[in-house]
Design an enzyme around this catalytic site. Sequence first.
Site, short mmCIF file in Angstrom:
data_model
loop_
_atom_site.label_atom_id
_atom_site.label_comp_id
_atom_site.label_asym_id
_atom_site.label_seq_id
_atom_site.Cartn_x
_atom_site.Cartn_y
_atom_site.Cartn_z
N LYS A 216 1.01 16.24 -11.71
CA LYS A 216 2.14 15.99 -10.80
C LYS A 216 2.72 14.62 -11.14
CE LYS A 216 3.15 14.02 -7.06
NZ LYS A 216 4.54 13.66 -7.39
N GLU B 35 -6.51 4.38 -10.48
CA GLU B 35 -5.98 3.13 -11.03
C GLU B 35 -4.90 2.69 -10.07
OE1 GLU B 35 -4.07 0.48 -12.36
OE2 GLU B 35 -3.22 1.71 -13.96
N CYS C 53 1.35 -2.73 -12.90
CA CYS C 53 0.22 -3.11 -12.05
C CYS C 53 -0.54 -4.30 -12.63
CB CYS C 53 -0.70 -1.91 -11.85
SG CYS C 53 -1.13 -1.14 -13.39
N GLU D 262 1.51 -6.84 -4.30
CA GLU D 262 2.24 -6.73 -5.55
C GLU D 262 3.72 -6.93 -5.31
OE1 GLU D 262 0.32 -3.66 -8.61
OE2 GLU D 262 0.96 -2.73 -6.76
P1 ADP Z 1 4.40 3.91 -6.02
O1 ADP Z 1 4.39 2.94 -4.87
O2 ADP Z 1 4.06 3.33 -7.33
O3 ADP Z 1 5.57 4.85 -6.02
P2 ADP Z 1 2.83 6.07 -4.99
O4 ADP Z 1 1.37 5.97 -4.77
O5 ADP Z 1 3.70 6.28 -3.82
O6 ADP Z 1 3.14 4.75 -5.78
O7 ADP Z 1 3.18 7.17 -6.06
C1 ADP Z 1 2.38 7.47 -7.18
C2 ADP Z 1 2.29 8.97 -7.31
O8 ADP Z 1 1.62 9.47 -6.16
C3 ADP Z 1 3.61 9.69 -7.37
O9 ADP Z 1 3.51 10.80 -8.25
C4 ADP Z 1 3.82 10.15 -5.95
O10 ADP Z 1 4.65 11.28 -5.83
C5 ADP Z 1 2.40 10.50 -5.58
N1 ADP Z 1 2.13 10.54 -4.14
C6 ADP Z 1 2.72 9.84 -3.14
N2 ADP Z 1 2.19 10.19 -1.96
C7 ADP Z 1 1.25 11.13 -2.20
C8 ADP Z 1 0.34 11.89 -1.38
N3 ADP Z 1 0.31 11.76 -0.07
N4 ADP Z 1 -0.49 12.76 -2.01
C9 ADP Z 1 -0.47 12.92 -3.35
N5 ADP Z 1 0.35 12.23 -4.16
C10 ADP Z 1 1.20 11.36 -3.60
#
Ligand code: ADP
Length: 478
Positions: A175, A251, A285, A382
Amino acid sequence: MQLANPELLRTDSFIAGQWQSADSRFSVINPATEQVIAQVAEADVDAAISAAVAAQHEFANSTASERAAFLLRWHQLVLANLTDLAQILTAEAGKPLQEAQAEIRYAASFIEWFAAEALRVTGDVLANSVKGQRLLNLKQPVGVVAAITPWNFPAAMVTRKLAPAFAAGCAVVLKPSELTPLTALALAYLADQAGIPKGVLNVVTSTDAAAVGQALTGHPQIAKVTFTGSTAVGKLLMRQCADTVKRLSLELGGNAPAIVFADADLAVAVQAVMASKFRNAGQTCVCVNRILVEESIAAEFSALLQKAIRQLVTGPGVTPSVQIGPLINAAAVTKVSQLVNDAVAAGASLSYQAELALELGYFYPPTLLENVTSAMRISQQEIFGPVATIQLFSTAEEALQLANDSQSGLAAYLFTKDTQRIWHFSEQLQVGMLGINGSAISQAHIPFGGIKSSGIGREGSSYGIEEYLQLKHLCWAN
Ligand code: ADP
């Protein structure tokens, strides 16, 4: 976008070796122009999981040489399409084209590295303590892997997970971030061209990250979740994985200090801090997040750093001279502005802020803040933007205490010529990776990862494939 191979621009999800269209679609935005680049299909996550589960058994039984050969073909195709892939990456993530090209090379290097690692998976034969007994350890693929990746490295974070998974014999449901799905889909297209067996790679494009996350973490036949992203989502996934006790690699965020001692080569330190702080407009990061400078050289260091920051060229990533592209979206600009405003309100001085004359796009100007303290929010989280912050220290103990005063433990950077001090800090800094008189710590053959709230496990290197293997002990009576 003028692509030499327009086939690379895919907008459907990739499941069971097929491109799957859908009525429900979401927009991918170019952060430099705010224009819609593509409308991508909302994927069926359950179909993707079923396809991976169906492919797992046969793929686990393929030979290591077959998997290595596929990875090498994929590697060659990625490099052959480097210019197009970089254009797609710049269009959706914003980073300057040169950085995008460097990322595609970096992404390809993981595929090459793990093609070779596939051939080096071994087991053990142990000494026995009972006559006639044979004791052996096998290493086997963990099973179906769910990989969730972020937008800041839309290519490298994908290959850093997929290549070791394939090398080990694991089918994957990927994903990618909904903000940057096009690079991942282009990589999947090339994996298909390289001959990946149907169902071994499935790409779930979706804006409903929470629902996809629930489906992946809750499914009993997904054996492992590997995630790169925010600490908050990492913790959530860890909780969601508890019910089915999945293997997990995380990570997560960092808060890297760069510690500059008075005896450092300041030209080297400034160059390294600039390279790390402003890479991808500060959205990595392992970016330097806190610059800790010994008091006696504060004025000299700040002057050199400010001079370098003044030279940065900000603009759309497709413009050849540009070094700082846009942030990923409007929310990111708001977040960075708030951190800077809070710091200034709390007593930090805004030594420099570039003036930008860009009408469209999610840009934030390169900025230098001084007189920053650890109590400020900008030191505790960050920044993920092109903002350098300087904080002073007067003794080595104080520097160490400041550096370790964080929940994060991903990377740190140390600048000094004193070898005793290098060793002391190498042992005492609470991080997974340390740059010493330099800041280039991202390569396929190093173990990348953090400690504390920065995550679990390592990616890349000979350790990286272990995350996708499990041990089985055989106790053979005679
Ligand atoms: P960033 O702040 O770097 O966008 P996120 O953690 O929000 O970091 O996003 C990193 C990945 O995690 C993306 O692919 C995002 O769609 C996914 N993501 C965000 N929320 C969820 C969730 N509740 N469950 C699974 N994946 C998620």
